[in-house]
Design a protein around this motif. Structure first.
Motif, PDB file in Angstrom:
ATOM      1  N   GLU A  22       0.827  -1.212   0.000  1.00 53.04           N
ATOM      2  CA  GLU A  22       0.000   0.000   0.000  1.00 53.04           C
ATOM      3  C   GLU A  22       0.859   1.259   0.000  1.00 53.04           C
ATOM      4  O   GLU A  22       0.530   2.248  -0.642  1.00 53.04           O
ATOM      5  N   LYS A 255     -12.591  -1.430  10.598  1.00 52.34           N
ATOM      6  CA  LYS A 255     -11.317  -1.090   9.940  1.00 52.34           C
ATOM      7  C   LYS A 255     -10.140  -1.683  10.716  1.00 52.34           C
ATOM      8  O   LYS A 255      -8.987  -1.411  10.417  1.00 52.34           O
ATOM      9  N   ARG A 257      -9.359  -0.871  13.748  1.00 56.11           N
ATOM     10  CA  ARG A 257      -8.791   0.124  14.656  1.00 56.11           C
ATOM     11  C   ARG A 257      -9.121  -0.286  16.082  1.00 56.11           C
ATOM     12  O   ARG A 257     -10.235  -0.740  16.352  1.00 56.11           O
ATOM     13  N   TYR A 264      -3.804  -0.511  15.374  1.00 49.05           N
ATOM     14  CA  TYR A 264      -4.661  -1.522  14.747  1.00 49.05           C
ATOM     15  C   TYR A 264      -4.335  -2.885  15.372  1.00 49.05           C
ATOM     16  O   TYR A 264      -3.284  -3.050  15.996  1.00 49.05           O
ATOM     17  N   ASN A 299      -4.740  -0.527   6.016  1.00 48.49           N
ATOM     18  CA  ASN A 299      -5.283   0.679   6.658  1.00 48.49           C
ATOM     19  C   ASN A 299      -4.200   1.463   7.400  1.00 48.49           C
ATOM     20  O   ASN A 299      -4.182   2.694   7.360  1.00 48.49           O
ATOM     21  N   GLY A 303      -4.371   3.193   3.509  1.00 47.49           N
ATOM     22  CA  GLY A 303      -5.437   2.729   2.619  1.00 47.49           C
ATOM     23  C   GLY A 303      -6.781   2.672   3.332  1.00 47.49           C
ATOM     24  O   GLY A 303      -6.912   3.130   4.474  1.00 47.49           O
ATOM     25  N   ASP A 304      -7.767   2.099   2.654  1.00 49.85           N
ATOM     26  CA  ASP A 304      -9.098   2.013   3.259  1.00 49.85           C
ATOM     27  C   ASP A 304      -9.722   0.663   2.916  1.00 49.85           C
ATOM     28  O   ASP A 304     -10.286   0.485   1.845  1.00 49.85           O
ATOM     29  N   ALA A 305      -9.585  -0.283   3.821  1.00 51.06           N
ATOM     30  CA  ALA A 305     -10.164  -1.616   3.615  1.00 51.06           C
ATOM     31  C   ALA A 305     -11.068  -1.948   4.795  1.00 51.06           C
ATOM     32  O   ALA A 305     -10.896  -1.416   5.891  1.00 51.06           O
ATOM     33  N   THR A 306     -12.030  -2.826   4.549  1.00 50.37           N
ATOM     34  CA  THR A 306     -12.978  -3.224   5.596  1.00 50.37           C
ATOM     35  C   THR A 306     -12.808  -4.712   5.882  1.00 50.37           C
ATOM     36  O   THR A 306     -12.610  -5.503   4.960  1.00 50.37           O
TER      37      THR A 306
END
Ligand SMILES: Cc1cc2nc3c(=O)[nH]c(=O)nc-3n(C[C@H](O)[C@H](O)[C@H](O)COP(=O)(O)OP(=O)(O)OC[C@H]3O[C@@H](n4cnc5c(N)ncnc54)[C@H](O)[C@@H]3O)c2cc1C
Length: 437
Positions: A22, A255, A257, A264, A299, A303-306
């Motif tokens: 990423e 996420k 978090r 994380y 993340n 980035g932005d992942a679920t």
């Protein structure tokens, strides 16, 4: 930007490479207390000799060579989330983002005698080596706990000519993951191969002077020189003081978090949710750890992942039997108040006329009112993983009975039978529903 990852198991390794992909400019540091990586899933098969230790262990120096990822062989003893500092036994490191991937520890049951020589858990490479040494002078073994790892281990010991007894507190093995009729398939297989099973009882005492000589189950004394405790794991999170941890592990959002800014978590140390009911639970699968690591790494690197939590899809091989489950079994669904209808298909893995077809049994569990697929249990001798993954995907996509009949499946006589077992199992469930009206 410096990302620190604590722990280099399935989750940590996935997080490190995902963060690197990423954000190739990020400074990534993995802190791992062992100097090597190894997957835990093959350990029961190492005991038997099917898998060699040297084929699963990779030194961190080799793993991260020329990758741009740095590593330290050290143990983290604390995290100061306010000042963003990781304290190890030998050093201190500051971070911008932190990923906790410390996995889990084996649960040691509170039984008299657990500290005797010859009593082990099967959680780490060190455990495996000790068990293998002990196996050389053992003729009889007792396994405490008849879950996936307990059953796999029993098969391995039996294949090495060690007379093995499994003692399981619940009424069935592989419970509560499987319904009793599927547990029985495994129990029959173990029985056929000479494994003794005692269910509904616990080991009350491990007997011996310095070394284990026997266990006591109620009034019965069972002689053995090897005991393997396989009663579950708990998140390895004791060193965290300022991050919110619940009964099942570190609390994370979708996420991944944690409650602390920039921190994380992923893998066996986190609390996850069961997709069908949204209930919180422990993690505990390598497949889930790897995906969680991917999301946490991505993340943390910007980035932005679920993270899509778990369907508890599991599969194992006990002697030659393949058996797996995904989603909710019938018992679990009923206990949670679902109106359920199940359909069973018994057949062969190939058409009757084609040589080599093997027994295959498929059970699909549906919601009786809205017809949604809730779970599947499948056992056989080939192809079980493919059918199980198909059912798992159907559950995740919210498929209903009609969908399972409408899907177009592949077929060729040397490979699989037709129709796909999803069809007769669903038709069986439909017939049961019609009879209820
Ligand atoms: C015998 C066995 C068989 C299994 N079989 C399967 C299977 O067939 N299929 C499946 O899906 N799952 C299976 N699992 C579960 C799977 O192995 C775990 O879910 C997975 O290993 C979890 O990965 P993880 O990275 O979270 O934890 P781990 O793999 O346990 O890694 C955690 C790492 O963190 C390090 N660490 C811990 N604390 C610290 C610290 N304070 N400082 C520095 N480093 C630290 C540890 O040394 C370790 O290397 C099995 C597990 C076992 C034990």
């Amino acid at each position: 930007m410096r990302i620190i990852i604590i722990g280099c198991g399935d989750a940590g390794i996935s997080a490190a490479f995902s963060a690197l992909r990423e954000n190739p400019k990020a400074e990534i540091l993995v802190i791992e207390k062992k100097g090597y990586f190894y997957p835990k899933c093959p350990l029961p098969f190492v005991l038997e000799g099917d898998v060699k230790i040297e084929d699963i262990v990779t030194p961190l120096s080799k793993l991260f060579a020329n990758s741009g990822i740095n590593y330290e062989t050290d143990e983290v003893v604390g995290v100061d989330t306010e000042n963003k500092v990781v304290q190890t036994k030998n050093n201190r490191f500051t971070y911008d983002c932190l990923i906790i991937a410390t996995g889990s520890k084996a649960v040691i049951p509170p039984i008299k005698g657990v500290n005797l020589e010859g009593v082990y858990t099967l959680k780490t490479l060190e455990d495996t080596k000790k068990i293998m040494q002990r196996m050389e002078k053992s003729k009889e073994a007792v396994i405490i706990g008849g879950g996936f790892i307990g059953c796999e281990t029993a098969a391995s010991l039996t294949n090495k000519n060690i007379s093995t007894t499994i003692v399981e507190l619940l009424p069935n093995l592989l419970s509560p993951q499987f319904d009793a009729n599927f547990s029985r398939i495994v129990e029959n297989k173990l029985n056929e191969n000479g494994v003794r099973m005692i269910t509904g009882k616990s080991v009350d005492e491990i007997i011996g002077k310095d070394e284990v000589e026997a266990v006591r189950v109620g009034d019965e004394i069972i002689a053995c020189s090897l005991v393997i405790m396989s009663v579950g794991v708990r998140p390895d999170v004791e060193f965290l003081k300022t991050i919110e941890v619940g009964k099942f592990g570190i609390k994370v959002d979708e996420k991944l978090r944690t409650s602390a800014k920039g921190v994380y978590a992923c893998g066996d140390c986190i609390r996850i949710r069961f997709m069908v009911t949204n209930e919180p639970q422990q993690s505990g699968l390598g497949t889930v750890a790897e995906r969680a690591g991917h999301v946490a790494g991505l993340n943390a690197a910007g980035g932005d992942a679920t993270f899509y939590h778990t369907l508890n899809s599991m599969i194992t091989k006990i002697f030659d039997l393949e058996i797996g489950v995904t989603g909710m079994n019938e018992t679990m669904a009923k206990e949670r108040g679902y109106k359920v209808v199940s359909g069973i298909a018994k057949g062969l893995s190939k058409p009757k006329y084609y040589p080599g077809g093997k027994e295959l049994i498929t059970k699909l569990i549906y919601h009786a009112n809205i017809h949604k697929l809730l779970g599947a249990e499948i056992a056989g001798y080939e192809g079980v993983d493919g059918y199980l993954n198909l059912a798992s995907m159907a559950i995740q996509k919210g498929s209903i009975m009609d969908d399972m009949l409408r899907f177009r499946y592949c077929y060729a006589p040397p490979i699989c039978s037709a129709p796909n077992p999803m069809i007769p199992a669903t038709e069986n469930a439909y017939r049961k529903l019609r009879r209820r009206r």
